[in-house]
Each structure stands twice: as C-alpha cells, then as structure tokens.
Motif scaffolding. Structure first.
Motif, PDB file in Angstrom:
ATOM      1  N   CYS A 240       0.831  -1.206   0.000  1.00  0.00           N
ATOM      2  CA  CYS A 240       0.000   0.000   0.000  1.00  0.00           C
ATOM      3  C   CYS A 240       0.864   1.253   0.000  1.00  0.00           C
ATOM      4  O   CYS A 240       0.615   2.207  -0.768  1.00  0.00           O
ATOM      5  N   GLN A 241       1.886   1.271   0.858  1.00  0.00           N
ATOM      6  CA  GLN A 241       2.767   2.438   0.920  1.00  0.00           C
ATOM      7  C   GLN A 241       3.424   2.701  -0.432  1.00  0.00           C
ATOM      8  O   GLN A 241       3.499   3.844  -0.887  1.00  0.00           O
ATOM      9  N   SER A 242       3.900   1.633  -1.072  1.00  0.00           N
ATOM     10  CA  SER A 242       4.600   1.789  -2.355  1.00  0.00           C
ATOM     11  C   SER A 242       3.670   2.242  -3.467  1.00  0.00           C
ATOM     12  O   SER A 242       4.131   2.687  -4.524  1.00  0.00           O
ATOM     13  N   ASN A 243       2.349   2.149  -3.242  1.00  0.00           N
ATOM     14  CA  ASN A 243       1.376   2.586  -4.244  1.00  0.00           C
ATOM     15  C   ASN A 243       0.622   3.841  -3.801  1.00  0.00           C
ATOM     16  O   ASN A 243      -0.484   4.107  -4.273  1.00  0.00           O
TER      17      ASN A 243
ATOM     18  N   ASP B  91      -5.575 -11.230  -0.301  1.00  0.00           N
ATOM     19  CA  ASP B  91      -5.580 -12.119  -1.459  1.00  0.00           C
ATOM     20  C   ASP B  91      -6.399 -11.588  -2.624  1.00  0.00           C
ATOM     21  O   ASP B  91      -6.048 -11.835  -3.784  1.00  0.00           O
ATOM     22  N   TRP B  92      -7.502 -10.868  -2.326  1.00  0.00           N
ATOM     23  CA  TRP B  92      -8.386 -10.485  -3.425  1.00  0.00           C
ATOM     24  C   TRP B  92      -8.472  -8.978  -3.668  1.00  0.00           C
ATOM     25  O   TRP B  92      -8.268  -8.528  -4.793  1.00  0.00           O
ATOM     26  N   TYR B  93      -8.727  -8.214  -2.643  1.00  0.00           N
ATOM     27  CA  TYR B  93      -8.897  -6.778  -2.900  1.00  0.00           C
ATOM     28  C   TYR B  93      -7.632  -6.163  -3.487  1.00  0.00           C
ATOM     29  O   TYR B  93      -7.688  -5.460  -4.517  1.00  0.00           O
ATOM     30  N   LEU B  94      -6.474  -6.424  -2.868  1.00  0.00           N
ATOM     31  CA  LEU B  94      -5.236  -5.832  -3.387  1.00  0.00           C
ATOM     32  C   LEU B  94      -4.921  -6.331  -4.792  1.00  0.00           C
ATOM     33  O   LEU B  94      -4.367  -5.588  -5.621  1.00  0.00           O
ATOM     34  N   GLU B  95      -5.276  -7.584  -5.081  1.00  0.00           N
ATOM     35  CA  GLU B  95      -5.069  -8.103  -6.435  1.00  0.00           C
ATOM     36  C   GLU B  95      -6.022  -7.440  -7.432  1.00  0.00           C
ATOM     37  O   GLU B  95      -5.631  -7.080  -8.552  1.00  0.00           O
ATOM     38  N   LEU B  96      -7.270  -7.275  -7.009  1.00  0.00           N
ATOM     39  CA  LEU B  96      -8.272  -6.725  -7.918  1.00  0.00           C
ATOM     40  C   LEU B  96      -8.036  -5.251  -8.235  1.00  0.00           C
ATOM     41  O   LEU B  96      -8.456  -4.763  -9.292  1.00  0.00           O
ATOM     42  N   ILE B  97      -7.369  -4.517  -7.316  1.00  0.00           N
ATOM     43  CA  ILE B  97      -7.164  -3.079  -7.570  1.00  0.00           C
ATOM     44  C   ILE B  97      -5.832  -2.785  -8.248  1.00  0.00           C
ATOM     45  O   ILE B  97      -5.566  -1.632  -8.627  1.00  0.00           O
ATOM     46  N   LYS B  98      -4.991  -3.793  -8.442  1.00  0.00           N
ATOM     47  CA  LYS B  98      -3.693  -3.544  -9.083  1.00  0.00           C
ATOM     48  C   LYS B  98      -3.826  -2.920 -10.467  1.00  0.00           C
ATOM     49  O   LYS B  98      -3.089  -1.975 -10.798  1.00  0.00           O
ATOM     50  N   PRO B  99      -4.757  -3.407 -11.317  1.00  0.00           N
ATOM     51  CA  PRO B  99      -4.892  -2.751 -12.630  1.00  0.00           C
ATOM     52  C   PRO B  99      -5.279  -1.279 -12.517  1.00  0.00           C
ATOM     53  O   PRO B  99      -4.829  -0.450 -13.321  1.00  0.00           O
ATOM     54  N   VAL B 100      -6.093  -0.938 -11.523  1.00  0.00           N
ATOM     55  CA  VAL B 100      -6.495   0.460 -11.341  1.00  0.00           C
ATOM     56  C   VAL B 100      -5.303   1.300 -10.904  1.00  0.00           C
ATOM     57  O   VAL B 100      -5.071   2.405 -11.412  1.00  0.00           O
ATOM     58  N   LEU B 101      -4.526   0.769  -9.961  1.00  0.00           N
ATOM     59  CA  LEU B 101      -3.384   1.529  -9.436  1.00  0.00           C
ATOM     60  C   LEU B 101      -2.269   1.666 -10.466  1.00  0.00           C
ATOM     61  O   LEU B 101      -1.506   2.647 -10.435  1.00  0.00           O
ATOM     62  N   SER B 102      -2.156   0.671 -11.369  1.00  0.00           N
ATOM     63  CA  SER B 102      -1.064   0.706 -12.350  1.00  0.00           C
ATOM     64  C   SER B 102      -1.452   1.407 -13.646  1.00  0.00           C
ATOM     65  O   SER B 102      -0.633   1.510 -14.560  1.00  0.00           O
ATOM     66  N   ALA B 103      -2.699   1.871 -13.740  1.00  0.00           N
ATOM     67  CA  ALA B 103      -3.133   2.565 -14.958  1.00  0.00           C
ATOM     68  C   ALA B 103      -2.351   3.862 -15.130  1.00  0.00           C
ATOM     69  O   ALA B 103      -1.980   4.521 -14.157  1.00  0.00           O
TER      70      ALA B 103
ATOM     71  N   PHE C 201     -14.659  -6.702 -16.761  1.00  0.00           N
ATOM     72  CA  PHE C 201     -13.578  -7.462 -16.135  1.00  0.00           C
ATOM     73  C   PHE C 201     -12.575  -7.963 -17.167  1.00  0.00           C
ATOM     74  O   PHE C 201     -11.806  -8.870 -16.912  1.00  0.00           O
ATOM     75  N   TRP C 202     -12.564  -7.357 -18.321  1.00  0.00           N
ATOM     76  CA  TRP C 202     -11.702  -7.822 -19.398  1.00  0.00           C
ATOM     77  C   TRP C 202     -10.232  -7.786 -18.987  1.00  0.00           C
ATOM     78  O   TRP C 202      -9.519  -8.779 -19.055  1.00  0.00           O
ATOM     79  N   THR C 203      -9.791  -6.634 -18.514  1.00  0.00           N
ATOM     80  CA  THR C 203      -8.381  -6.481 -18.126  1.00  0.00           C
ATOM     81  C   THR C 203      -8.062  -7.304 -16.889  1.00  0.00           C
ATOM     82  O   THR C 203      -7.008  -7.941 -16.797  1.00  0.00           O
ATOM     83  N   GLY C 204      -8.971  -7.306 -15.914  1.00  0.00           N
ATOM     84  CA  GLY C 204      -8.740  -8.068 -14.687  1.00  0.00           C
ATOM     85  C   GLY C 204      -8.612  -9.549 -14.950  1.00  0.00           C
ATOM     86  O   GLY C 204      -7.782 -10.233 -14.343  1.00  0.00           O
ATOM     87  N   ALA C 205      -9.429 -10.105 -15.843  1.00  0.00           N
ATOM     88  CA  ALA C 205      -9.370 -11.529 -16.163  1.00  0.00           C
ATOM     89  C   ALA C 205      -8.043 -11.878 -16.834  1.00  0.00           C
ATOM     90  O   ALA C 205      -7.470 -12.936 -16.585  1.00  0.00           O
ATOM     91  N   GLN C 206      -7.574 -10.970 -17.712  1.00  0.00           N
ATOM     92  CA  GLN C 206      -6.286 -11.216 -18.356  1.00  0.00           C
ATOM     93  C   GLN C 206      -5.160 -11.263 -17.326  1.00  0.00           C
ATOM     94  O   GLN C 206      -4.260 -12.097 -17.405  1.00  0.00           O
TER      95      GLN C 206
ATOM     96  N   GLY D 291      -1.513   7.685 -15.771  1.00  0.00           N
ATOM     97  CA  GLY D 291      -2.198   8.933 -15.439  1.00  0.00           C
ATOM     98  C   GLY D 291      -2.899   8.854 -14.093  1.00  0.00           C
ATOM     99  O   GLY D 291      -3.166   7.774 -13.572  1.00  0.00           O
ATOM    100  N   ASP D 292      -3.184  10.008 -13.536  1.00  0.00           N
ATOM    101  CA  ASP D 292      -3.853  10.088 -12.231  1.00  0.00           C
ATOM    102  C   ASP D 292      -5.355  10.142 -12.455  1.00  0.00           C
ATOM    103  O   ASP D 292      -5.972  11.203 -12.479  1.00  0.00           O
ATOM    104  N   THR D 293      -5.931   8.945 -12.601  1.00  0.00           N
ATOM    105  CA  THR D 293      -7.368   8.875 -12.869  1.00  0.00           C
ATOM    106  C   THR D 293      -8.167   9.045 -11.591  1.00  0.00           C
ATOM    107  O   THR D 293      -7.672   8.826 -10.481  1.00  0.00           O
ATOM    108  N   GLY D 294      -9.413   9.403 -11.729  1.00  0.00           N
ATOM    109  CA  GLY D 294     -10.291   9.529 -10.556  1.00  0.00           C
ATOM    110  C   GLY D 294     -10.493   8.196  -9.884  1.00  0.00           C
ATOM    111  O   GLY D 294     -10.638   8.116  -8.655  1.00  0.00           O
ATOM    112  N   GLU D 295     -10.496   7.102 -10.693  1.00  0.00           N
ATOM    113  CA  GLU D 295     -10.669   5.774 -10.116  1.00  0.00           C
ATOM    114  C   GLU D 295      -9.493   5.409  -9.210  1.00  0.00           C
ATOM    115  O   GLU D 295      -9.669   4.820  -8.150  1.00  0.00           O
ATOM    116  N   ALA D 296      -8.272   5.775  -9.608  1.00  0.00           N
ATOM    117  CA  ALA D 296      -7.086   5.489  -8.805  1.00  0.00           C
ATOM    118  C   ALA D 296      -7.112   6.285  -7.500  1.00  0.00           C
ATOM    119  O   ALA D 296      -6.781   5.766  -6.427  1.00  0.00           O
TER     120      ALA D 296
END
Length: 710
Positions: A419-422, A480-492, A602-607, A494-499
């Motif tokens: 979390c700190q690193s992100n 196991d799940w929340y941090l994995e599921l939000i990785k695509p959002v955090l790694s997108a 969930f296209w990106t998340g499934a990949q 630009g500074d998006t509103g979702e991030a």
C-alpha cells in the motif's frame, strides 16, 4: 510408599469381655506413636462381634488412659479386626469420628509440637521418656514397649516349605502425604485457627448466580459453582506464613482475645493495664485476593475510583480457580459492597500439551511462552491463544499454528508495504469514504460485515469467532483479493479519478483492519499505524470502527463473481497440470445480461488474474477437448488443443483417482472397525482419521478434474 502395619491388643476395662471370652480388642495402625493421644476405639454398630461392648471402655497400655468404645460407620467390619483406634488430634478421619462421638475440638489431645516432637498431653499421661522425642523415634519406642508388655500381635508368615516366622509388623504399601517443598512426611496436627462462616457468606453469591445478577459463561459451569457453594465448609483463613495481611486479633495479658480493625481499637477494648500481643498468623491468600475488586480502588474509603469501577462488567478467569478465587470475590463483594463485583464471569480453558495431556514439569512437556515469543513474536502467540479459546474448552498447544499466525503477521506487513509503495497511507476520515467502483464498494461492505461479526463475537465472549472473523477478512478478502483486484487500477497510466478513489478506500480499509486487529496483535498494528502516516494519537486509544455504511448488494455480487471465476480457472489449471501463466481463450455460454455486463467490465482483470482472454460473447467454442467451468448460470469453455495431451491427462487422472480411492476405502474400513477405534492408541486413530479426510478430499479433487475435461 512401602510401610508397615502394627497390630496391638487394647485391654478392655472393668473386667468386661467380648462374647468370645477375649479380654481385649485388637487394633491396627501405621502410626503407632499416635496411640499416646488415642481418645477412643471405634467399631461398626452393625458388627455383632462388638455389640456387647459399645459404650464400654478400654484401658490404653503405656498411658493408662481410659477411652470409650464408640459405634461409627468409619470402622469397616471387613477390614482387619473391624476395630480402629481414634486419635482425633492427629488424623482427619479420626477428628470427624471424635466429633461424632461427642468429643469437642477443645478437648482433643495434642501430642506434637511444630517440629513433630512429642509433647505432654493435657491429661499428663504420656510417660516422661517420650516427651521431646521425634515422632519416628517415638514410634520405635512405642513398638518396643508394647512388645515388652505382650500387647504386640506379631505378623506370622508361612514359607513354601511350611516354616513359620514371626515379625513385629505386616509390610503394606500405604498412602503417605509428603510436603512438596520439604520432602518430609506431612503430620496432621490439631491447632487453633481462625475461621470464616463461609456458608452464610455464600448465600448472597449463590442467589446472585441463580437470579442472573452474575452470569457464568459457559453456563455449564453453574452446576460446579452451585455444588461447591451449597456444600461449602467453614473457611480456615489463618496461615503461618511470613508475609500477608496479619490477623486483626490481639491476645491480652488478661487471657482474653480482642478483635479490632486497629491496635488502638483493641487497646480501647482491653482497657487500662492490659498488655497486648498481636496474633502472628496472616490471612489466607485467597481471603486477601477476594478483596481485590474493591480493596484496590481505595476501599474502605468511598473514593472516585471505587464509584467508577465497582461493580465491573466482566471477570475473565481460568476455570480452575472458580472456587478458590472467583466465588470468594463474589462472596466478599456482596458482603462488603452490597453488590456483586461483576455482571459476567467468563471461564476459559487451560493450555495443554499438543497431545492433550496436562503440562507437567515431571513429564517434561511444558512450553516456555518466552521461547515461543522469541521464535514467532508476541503477536503470533497472542493471536493463537485467542483463536483457540472456544468457550472454556482446553487449548492444545500447537506450535505449527503459532507459526501460521507469524506468517499472518508477515502477510499484513507486506500488504502494508504494498500500500505504501502505491501511494496508500493513513486515512483522513473515520467514516467510510464514498466509492463508485464495484470492488471498492464491495470491500467497504466487507468491513461493515467484519465489524458486525467482531462486535457480536466479543459480546458473546466467543474470542475464537472474533479472531477467525478478522483473520479471514485480512488474509482472504483484503490481501488475497482486494489488493489483487485493484492492481490494474493503481497501475493505470495517469492520475485517474478511479485510482484516487481506490487509494482513499484502501487507506481507510487498512486503518479499520489495524484497529480491529489491535486487541489480538497489538505490537505490529501499533507499529504500522504510525508507519502509514501522521496520527493524532496511538492506536491503542483509537476509536473502534463504526463505518456507518451499508453492504452494497450489487457490488458484492459482482465482486464475488469475479473472485469465483478466477479461483475456478486457477483451480482447473492446477488440477490438469497446466502452468498458471499459460494464457487460454474463454468462450462464454448461457450468460445472462447481468453476467455479460460483468464480463465486459472485467476484461483487463481476467487477463491479469486468470490469464484468460474472453472471446466475443456471441462466438461458439471450437470442437475438441476443453475445460468447462460453471460460475452462476454461465459456462466458461476453455479449449485445450495444443495445451495438454488430453488422452494422457485422462489416463493420469484416472490412475491417480483409483489409487487414492483405494487408500481412502482401506482407511474407512479401519475406522469402521470398533476393535481398531477402541483398542488402538488415540494418536493412531487420530492419524487414521486425518489421513482418511486427506485421501477423500484428494479423490474428490481428481474426480472434479476428470469431469472438467469436455
């Protein structure tokens, strides 16, 4: 220990004889020296041999003391001669027989000093040669004199060759109490002590439990509580120790005893000219401890602390001191304060060795908690204790579980570092933040559910359920799940509103985790609390979570669908030996409009998480071997051509299933055999059950893998 049994003839007094003409009664003893303080001979009232002499007297050899023959059930007609000597001052059973015979404690004879040397009895009948002699030397002297008087009944032994020999005593294995500190034989010794009328004190405490003023948890312990309290005996509260609260009694030179709260009060009671000497005894430890709930708060002064903290809400105690301490606190509290000291009494179990045996230094199966703390950390041991505590049942020490909770602490630490690193840090809000993404709305709802589960478990004193709730939320949902599921959002890019929203939600959730977990793992949570950002205060005084949010049903359904899909695909790959990183196509059959919407989101998340690429939703799956995975109403078909050899995989799975099924069946046969379950060692039965469960689960997994191959 190996001891001896001596038989003596006690002559009947006044010319009385038994019906068979004998002029004596034979008694047996393992402690001949105590005959110097004998005060009666007991026979059973139903024993016809002695019916004619009950109420008559014997005249004791050596001392010449006349003592009565009394009827008492303590004398067993089937044991020895059926007659027993009674020394009320030096034997617990004899004391009770003496009381039943009408001998008052004040009149009972005492023949020992504090060093177990013979002293003259009150009637002055012990010969001078015995006075000052050690008890065991006195034993030898009594036997010698009884033998010289012709009053010793020899023990005869007939050898195989018919030769008869006589011995002074019969060898016997006898129960002998030894002091665990001095290592010497304990001598029952009648002394003057101070007693409390415990039966009167117990009544209000009994009533408090009966009426629910005090609730005992688990309720099953109430029966034990009532049994003890209903049968309570006068409580001896004086102890001959160096330290403690001294007995508030003074002995005056006028021969009287003065009991008072202070020496000044005692002097006032005694009057002029009387010198006082305070009793050197101290109060029983449990008496002093029983005052704890109010004496520690300034009582007998009416202090602010006393008003604030008495009565308290809850006492947590080991069940083994229910009577020694807990019941006595209830007795003292209701007596001195007029109210029970607490509303609930929770009785927890004891920690036992891994095999369930009680820990014992002599067995060498004790565990040093400091060693476990050095190896795994205080937090891991503390969490283990909470997780294993299930309503008073004993805890089996399991070092592997402690190690597992150390790994849990490591998992939390690594999650906080991620979390700190992100860019995720301390939350600026106690209240749950607003969220639009389904995964963020879902995790907020999981916090709400976890707080509710913790509140209920703690209110019910189910510490195991509370530990289980926070453990699974932290490990499963968050790490196991929340941090994995939000990785695509955090790694997108630009500074998006979702991030920004996700960082705010993740920081708030992590804060709630630290607060909820703090009672179980105080050290690591306090460290992380300050490491994540500036705080107004320490975690130990932080407010308990009150999210004031609700569970978002739609977000929960969608997120749990994503988790189920990823889990099933990962499981299928593992069952078939397919590399986790292998990328597969996924064709969807039978999906409704809601599921299609979830797939599109969930296209990106499934990949990333499942390593699959969704085919266009209207495309049909190609012919050939496939894996088929069902989640809700939809079937996900994953072609396997070019990925694995289907025929070879079916053959492998079939052979493995046959082998493991055979092992499971064999174990089932052993466990179904009563002879094995009842006669085998408990650890062998336990291992067989564990192996059977493991093989059965493996068979189910292999059967499911075969079924997946379309």
């Amino acid at each position: 220990v190996q001891g001896s049994f001596w038989h003596f003839r006690y002559p009947l007094a006044d010319g009385v004889t038994l019906d068979d003409g004998r002029d004596h009664i034979v008694v047996a003893t393992t402690r001949p020296e105590t005959m110097l303080a004998d005060m009666a001979v007991a026979v059973n009232g139903e024993d016809p041999r002695y019916a004619s002499v009950i109420g008559k007297f014997v005249e004791l050899p050596i001392t010449g003391r006349r003592v009565p023959i009394v009827a008492d059930d303590h004398a067993d007609p089937e044991l020895g001669s059926g007659a027993v000597k009674i020394t009320p001052g030096h034997d617990f059973n004899d004391f009770e027989v003496g009381r039943r015979a009408g001998i008052s404690a004040a009149d009972m004879l005492n023949m020992f000093d504090a060093e177990a040397k013979v002293v003259q009895t009150a009637d002055g009948l012990i010969p001078a040669e015995f006075v000052g002699v050690d008890r065991f030397d006195a034993r030898k002297l009594v036997v010698e004199q009884m033998k010289a008087l012709g009053r010793l009944v020899p023990h005869t032994v007939t050898a195989k060759d018919g030769e008869v020999t006589e011995h002074d005593a019969e060898p016997r294995t006898i129960q002998t109490p030894y002091g665990d500190r001095g290592g010497v034989v304990i001598e029952p010794w009648l002394t003057d002590q101070w007693y409390v009328d415990a039966k009167t004190l117990a009544q209000p405490a009994i009533e408090a439990v009966k009426t629910g003023v005090i609730e005992i948890v688990p309720k099953s312990w109430e029966k034990t509580f009532f049994h003890w309290m209903d049968n309570i005996q006068p409580w001896c509260v004086s102890r001959q120790l160096w330290w403690g609260h001294r007995i508030p009694a003074w002995y005056g030179s006028d021969g009287k005893c003065y009991v008072a709260e202070t020496e000044e009060e005692a002097r006032a009671l005694a009057g002029e000219g009387v010198t006082l000497d305070r009793d050197s005894d101290v109060l029983d430890t449990w008496f002093s401890s029983a005052l704890w709930p109010f004496a520690t708060l300034g009582w007998p002064e009416q202090t602010g602390l006393l008003a604030k903290h008495y009565p308290n809400d809850l006492l947590i105690s080991g069940f083994d001191i229910l009577f020694f301490w807990d019941a006595r606190m209830a007795m003292m509290g209701t007596h001195f304060m007029g109210a029970a000291p607490w509303k609930q009494l929770y009785l927890h179990g004891l920690v036992r060795a891994a095999d369930g045996a009680k820990m014992s230094k002599s067995k060498g199966n004790t565990v040093d908690p400091l060693g476990l703390i050095d190896q795994y950390g205080a937090d891991a041991l503390r969490f283990f204790m909470a997780a294993m505590e299930s309503q008073g049942r004993d805890i089996k020490m399991d070092e592997r579980r402690v190690e597992g909770y150390r790994n849990f602490a490591t998992k939390l630490w690594n999650a906080a570092r991620f979390c700190q690193s992100n860019g995720i840090g301390a939350s600026a809000s106690v209240a749950a933040p607003q969220a639009t993404l389904a995964v963020n709305r879902w995790i907020i709802g999981e916090v709400v559910d976890t707080v509710a589960a913790l509140d209920k478990a703690l209110a019910d004193l189910r510490f195991d359920a509370a530990a289980n709730a926070i453990y699974h939320f932290v490990w499963d949902q968050f790490c196991d799940w929340y941090l994995e599921l939000i990785k695509p959002v955090l790694s997108a890019e630009g500074d998006t509103g979702e991030a920004t929203e996700t960082r705010r939600v993740a920081g708030w959730v992590l804060d709630q985790i630290l607060v909820m977990l703090h009672p179980f793992m105080p050290f690591i949570t306090e460290e992380l609390w300050h490491a994540l950002g500036e705080r107004a205060g320490d975690l130990i005084v932080a407010e308990w979570p009150q999210p004031e949010a609700s569970v978002d049903v739609e977000a929960k359904a969608e997120t749990e669908w994503r988790i189920a899909l990823v889990r099933e695909i990962r499981s299928a790959k593992n069952e078939l030996g397919i590399s986790p990183g292998a990328r597969l196509n996924a064709f969807v059959q039978g999906a409704n409009d809601q599921t299609k919407g979830w797939i599109n989101g969930f296209w990106t998340g499934a990949q990333r998480l499942a390593r699959i690429d969704f085919a266009p939703l209207d495309d049909a799956a190609p012919e050939g071997a496939t894996i088929q995975i069902v989640v809700n109403e939809a079937t996900f078909v994953l072609p396997l051509d070019g990925i694995i050899d289907i025929a070879a995989e079916k053959t492998r799975l079939t052979k493995a299933l046959e082998a493991v099924s055979k092992e499971a069946k064999s174990l089932d046969g052993r466990l179904s055999n009563p002879a094995f379950v009842e006669k085998a060692k408990p650890e062998a039965v336990e291992k067989a059950r564990a192996d059977h469960a493991e093989k059965s689960a493996e068979a189910e997994r292999l059967a499911a893998a075969l079924a997946r191959l379309g």
